[in-house]
Design a protein around this motif. Structure first.
Motif, mmCIF file in Angstrom:
data_model
loop_
_atom_site.group_PDB
_atom_site.id
_atom_site.type_symbol
_atom_site.label_atom_id
_atom_site.label_comp_id
_atom_site.label_asym_id
_atom_site.label_seq_id
_atom_site.Cartn_x
_atom_site.Cartn_y
_atom_site.Cartn_z
ATOM 1 N N VAL A 9 -14.743 -12.971 -33.320
ATOM 2 C CA VAL A 9 -13.992 -12.464 -32.170
ATOM 3 C C VAL A 9 -12.972 -11.428 -32.632
ATOM 4 N N SER A 10 -12.313 -11.705 -33.754
ATOM 5 C CA SER A 10 -11.332 -10.770 -34.296
ATOM 6 C C SER A 10 -11.975 -9.437 -34.667
ATOM 7 N N MET A 11 -13.144 -9.491 -35.273
ATOM 8 C CA MET A 11 -13.838 -8.256 -35.646
ATOM 9 C C MET A 11 -14.313 -7.486 -34.410
ATOM 10 N N ARG A 12 -14.769 -8.194 -33.401
ATOM 11 C CA ARG A 12 -15.192 -7.527 -32.167
ATOM 12 C C ARG A 12 -14.010 -6.827 -31.507
ATOM 13 N N GLU A 13 -12.843 -7.445 -31.584
ATOM 14 C CA GLU A 13 -11.651 -6.809 -31.031
ATOM 15 C C GLU A 13 -11.261 -5.595 -31.871
ATOM 16 N N LEU A 14 -11.352 -5.726 -33.189
ATOM 17 C CA LEU A 14 -10.966 -4.656 -34.093
ATOM 18 C C LEU A 14 -11.781 -3.386 -33.864
#
Length: 118
Positions: A9-14
């Motif tokens: 999820v963090s990478m998708r947001e990044l």
């Protein structure tokens, strides 16, 4: 499993595929209560460092559009890397040229500096 989901999820947001919306106070209280009772939060709810919660807002892109978006981002990063390598190569070549000029002019030799000091 939970950690890898958070990382995903963090990478998708990044990279800009997902966005977050902060939960309202009433919802935060409900999620705190759920955590105290030991039940798990919904998949799209994540706690923040400040004690509140945020909800994932998925992009409305299809899988093909997401793949194309990722390819464009990848091309952008490759271009940036290429530009950085080019910049540092030019700086290196200019430094070598200046060093060669000083060496040929005798500025880099010990005798030059001794003469300058005396």
């Amino acid at each position: 499993m939970k950690k890898s989901r958070k990382q995903l999820v963090s990478m998708r947001e990044l990279i800009g595929l997902d966005h977050y919306e902060m939960c309202k106070n009433k919802e935060c209280e409900q999620y705190r209560k759920m955590e105290k009772e030991g039940s798990s939060l919904p998949d799209d709810i994540f706690p923040t460092e400040l004690g509140s919660y945020r909800k994932i807002i998925d992009s409305d892109l299809s899988e093909d559009e997401e793949a194309f978006y990722l390819k464009l981002k990848q091309a952008q990063y490759i271009k940036t890397t290429k530009n950085c390598v080019l910049f540092f190569t030019v700086v290196y070549i200019v430094t070598l040229a200046i060093g060669l000029l000083f060496l040929l002019a005798g500025v880099g030799t010990t005798s030059y500096w001794i003469r300058e000091l005396l």
